[in-house]
Design a protein around this motif. Sequence first.
Motif, PDB file in Angstrom:
ATOM      1  N   MET A 194       0.832  -1.206   0.000  1.00 19.27           N
ATOM      2  CA  MET A 194       0.000   0.000   0.000  1.00 19.27           C
ATOM      3  C   MET A 194       0.871   1.263   0.000  1.00 19.27           C
ATOM      4  O   MET A 194       0.578   2.239  -0.694  1.00 19.27           O
ATOM      5  N   VAL A 195       1.943   1.211   0.769  1.00 25.80           N
ATOM      6  CA  VAL A 195       2.844   2.364   0.834  1.00 25.80           C
ATOM      7  C   VAL A 195       3.509   2.570  -0.534  1.00 25.80           C
ATOM      8  O   VAL A 195       3.556   3.690  -1.060  1.00 25.80           O
ATOM      9  N   THR A 196       3.972   1.471  -1.129  1.00 27.93           N
ATOM     10  CA  THR A 196       4.644   1.611  -2.426  1.00 27.93           C
ATOM     11  C   THR A 196       3.645   1.873  -3.559  1.00 27.93           C
ATOM     12  O   THR A 196       4.000   2.431  -4.592  1.00 27.93           O
ATOM     13  N   PHE A 197       2.395   1.482  -3.312  1.00 30.02           N
ATOM     14  CA  PHE A 197       1.345   1.802  -4.284  1.00 30.02           C
ATOM     15  C   PHE A 197       1.138   3.321  -4.325  1.00 30.02           C
ATOM     16  O   PHE A 197       0.978   3.917  -5.387  1.00 30.02           O
ATOM     17  N   ASN A 198       1.190   3.929  -3.164  1.00 33.44           N
ATOM     18  CA  ASN A 198       1.043   5.389  -3.081  1.00 33.44           C
ATOM     19  C   ASN A 198       2.293   6.124  -3.524  1.00 33.44           C
ATOM     20  O   ASN A 198       2.228   7.240  -4.020  1.00 33.44           O
ATOM     21  N   ALA A 359       8.656   8.887   1.808  1.00 35.10           N
ATOM     22  CA  ALA A 359       8.774   9.691   0.588  1.00 35.10           C
ATOM     23  C   ALA A 359       9.482  11.019   0.859  1.00 35.10           C
ATOM     24  O   ALA A 359      10.070  11.622  -0.047  1.00 35.10           O
ATOM     25  N   GLY A 360       9.448  11.438   2.102  1.00 32.48           N
ATOM     26  CA  GLY A 360      10.078  12.714   2.457  1.00 32.48           C
ATOM     27  C   GLY A 360      11.569  12.610   2.718  1.00 32.48           C
ATOM     28  O   GLY A 360      12.229  13.617   2.989  1.00 32.48           O
ATOM     29  N   LEU A 361      12.094  11.401   2.635  1.00 36.03           N
ATOM     30  CA  LEU A 361      13.527  11.226   2.866  1.00 36.03           C
ATOM     31  C   LEU A 361      14.257  11.541   1.562  1.00 36.03           C
ATOM     32  O   LEU A 361      14.399  10.683   0.684  1.00 36.03           O
ATOM     33  N   LEU A 362      14.668  12.801   1.415  1.00 32.48           N
ATOM     34  CA  LEU A 362      15.308  13.255   0.174  1.00 32.48           C
ATOM     35  C   LEU A 362      16.654  13.903   0.506  1.00 32.48           C
ATOM     36  O   LEU A 362      16.752  15.115   0.677  1.00 32.48           O
ATOM     37  N   SER A 420       7.376  14.007  -8.730  1.00 33.81           N
ATOM     38  CA  SER A 420       6.455  13.518  -9.770  1.00 33.81           C
ATOM     39  C   SER A 420       5.805  12.194  -9.367  1.00 33.81           C
ATOM     40  O   SER A 420       4.896  11.730 -10.038  1.00 33.81           O
ATOM     41  N   ASN A 421       6.305  11.607  -8.278  1.00 30.26           N
ATOM     42  CA  ASN A 421       5.840  10.303  -7.784  1.00 30.26           C
ATOM     43  C   ASN A 421       5.840   9.248  -8.897  1.00 30.26           C
ATOM     44  O   ASN A 421       4.866   8.535  -9.110  1.00 30.26           O
ATOM     45  N   ARG A 444      15.599   3.381  -3.562  1.00 34.13           N
ATOM     46  CA  ARG A 444      14.631   4.130  -4.361  1.00 34.13           C
ATOM     47  C   ARG A 444      14.745   3.758  -5.838  1.00 34.13           C
ATOM     48  O   ARG A 444      15.853   3.469  -6.326  1.00 34.13           O
ATOM     49  N   ARG A 445      13.615   3.761  -6.527  1.00 29.90           N
ATOM     50  CA  ARG A 445      13.630   3.580  -7.986  1.00 29.90           C
ATOM     51  C   ARG A 445      13.573   4.982  -8.584  1.00 29.90           C
ATOM     52  O   ARG A 445      12.528   5.647  -8.551  1.00 29.90           O
ATOM     53  N   ILE A 446      14.708   5.421  -9.117  1.00 33.45           N
ATOM     54  CA  ILE A 446      14.824   6.814  -9.535  1.00 33.45           C
ATOM     55  C   ILE A 446      14.754   6.927 -11.062  1.00 33.45           C
ATOM     56  O   ILE A 446      15.349   6.118 -11.784  1.00 33.45           O
TER      57      ILE A 446
END
Lengths: 569, 313
Positions: A194-198, A359-362, A420-421, A444-446
């Motif tokens: 679910m997390v990776t779906f979002n 997602a905020g880990l940038l 862009s998710n 991450r898949r970048i």
Amino acid sequence: MKRIKLFDKNLYIEALRQLRTIGVASGVILLLQSVLVPLSVFVTTRGINDEYVEEAELLNVAPLVFLVTLLLPIMTNILFSFVNKRNASDFYHSFPVRRETMYITYLAAVLTWGLGLLILPAAAEYLLFLPIRHVKLALDNSLYLMADILVVGVLISAAVIIAQCITGTRFGVLAVILMILFLPRLFLVYIREMVTFNHEFLLLDEGNHLFWDQSWNLLFGFADSYREMRSILYTLALALIDLIIGGVLFVKRKSEKAESVAISSRLQMVLRILPALTCSFLPIYVLLSTMRQEGFMDGSDIVILIILYIIVIVVYFLYELLTTRKLRSVVKAAPGLLWLAAANVAVLLFISLYGNYQAGLLPEAEEIDSVRFVYREASYGMGLFADESDYFDLRLQDITFDNDTINRIVSEALADTAESNGEYYESRYRLDVAITYNGRTIWRRIAFQVQQKQELLEAVIADARFFSFAEVLSEYDILQDVELYKNDQYSVLSQNKMRTIYQTAVEELALLDNKTQCQLLSEFRYPMMYATIEYQGDWYRVSLSIDQEMMPETWELIGSVRGNGFLLE
Amino acid sequence: MIEVKNARKCFDDFEALHEISFNIPDHCIFGMVGSNGAGKSTLMRMITGIYRADGGEICIDGEPVYENPQVKRKMVFVADDLYYMGNASMNRLALTYQAMYPSFDMEYFHELAKMFHLDERKSLTTFSKGMKRQAITILALSCRTEYILFDETFDGLDPVMRNLVKGLICRDIADRKATAVITSHSLRELEDTCDQLALLHKGGLVLQSDIGTLKTSLFKVQLAFAEEYSRENIEDYLSFSGTGDIPYAILHFSKSGSVANMIMRGDHQLVMELLGAKKPLILESLPLTLEEVFTYEMEALGYSFENVFGEDM
């Protein structure tokens, strides 16, 4: 203080006796397999004269050995099911044996039968394969498989004990066994999905993460984790934890609780919420996906959601009805729906909060300590190198880069991807990257733009840690196949010729600088040479453009093998 | 000796036993009676260490019984709801008992099985209800433990077998100086077997006494006078004891026509002498059954005593 006797020899013999029927019957079947399989192999291979020897795995020649995984819990159930029959419970608890002693002794009896049923047929099979010239039974693989089977068997057995100790009806026991074995990991897999779906660019299951990577658990990821020591140890640890919990419950369990639906009404409430909560994963998914795709819910979405939640409620009450078989208790269970609703909200909140956090880990470029490009078989075609050369992507993942240029490109592309998710995935190069910063590693898949990918490739090749292409091309285990390709024409070579051509090409490649090597390996220029090599148990592809000027010997060799016409056409 | 000290047991909100205290002396046959739900089986399971007391303590020879193998080895329990390990035979069960009780006497087991004409090799599932009970009783007796506890053991046994089992229990107690505890909801089952009796009612111990004392403590008097008389007249006739003490108590008085029936406690001989001096038309002393003794004792204690003995009353 009195010393507690933890093992009782007489009770042990008695327990072995109780398991004799199922043990002997299973033993006969397994031993028959151990004799018949080598015998049939012997008969079918005796006419073969060459020296070819095939290494067989126990899994293939004795598939019935998997029965032991089920036999262990069945035996455990035979010995421990007395706790849920009033007269049997009183009978066994009247014995002059402490409950701790009974627990450990019974477990020892189950393990004794389990080990016997595992080792004796396997040993017989191994010995019977010895005189067969063309097939040898791989011992190390067999030991791993036996460890897998034993550990999974013990884990299921522990679940059986816990279920027997906390519930009292057959359906309840079965349901709790399934909940213990599958629900924790199922919850984690669901939350991960679910997390990776979002947030598509999050790779939560990378890096052997204990929570998010299901292959840790042999029961879940047997196909992936078979023969992996970490999975065996993890599953063993789970089994031991469950056995300790089972032991405590067994010792604490009151004999008068036999045949009760559950040892307490609170526990019964938790047990009926869990299956319903599992079913509510589907409406939660529908809710999340609709909101993500459409941003709002229309009438039909709401109807679907209502129907799904009605199913959830039915499951909730059905569990109560099947375990208690009383309509009155079903009515009594109704207030528990509030807890179910609260659990749904909690799951939704967790998915949302955890997803946003990840997602905020940038990390900024200067924060990044190192970067590693991760090779995934599933992501074939997503490599930094040419699509047809996944071998270099595999080898690349062994290198940890600490390079300012790489860090910068990765940081920028990550921020872009997060914003862009993952929307750019179709139009850009996707790479799986492990980024280490502030003492932690994220996967991450970048999505990289063409320019970024080119810059990245150059930075990677220029880095001192990067390998020499020619060098790693010599490090294969088996050269499986070499094909020459030009103008839609394929040419398959014989073993000797292909080895000579490949070796010559690699030697000539070694004379060139790494950048030029890279060009030849990633560009499409005819003629092309495709090699399939086996490395550490898996097959990989390498493509190489043969340049007449830079690789004259290889060029000539191909000409002599295939004729100059092939080169000149 | 079995000591039950303030033993309390609750099943969720229901209090099955309410702070019961009593002792069971060694080398006796101790009977426990009470209606269904009185707490007999619960107490038996607490004495045998199957259930843990929620309060108080149960000790065997001075040691607590719960989770104490040394103590539990001294006792064997035959439950009311028998368990015979699926379709095990007597021989198979004998091996189990032998494994658990070092004192198990295999020779005695075979002897008893022969005596009861039970096939030791046959599955117990093929036995009748009574035969199953016989089989388990035989196995328990063969354990040769110091204490043997039987819960509703005579249920399902025909009169012949019942007497045989009773005889065996008595012989065991006499020969080996063992102690037996037997429960029943029927007092008649126990009165010819037990040395001591305890009455449980609604989770409490109402009464405990040895059979001899119980049987002689009360007596029934039937009498009739030519003239009209009442309970008060009888009490007047008996009011002179010569010692100043009151040597009797009328626990129950009923009159039908001129004949009165009285249940009395006290000096039997003195009462008969005092009443005889008044020249009654009829004066007869009748023995009481144990059930009657219990019933009138209970009435005297103020218990509402309907159905305490169930259907056997």
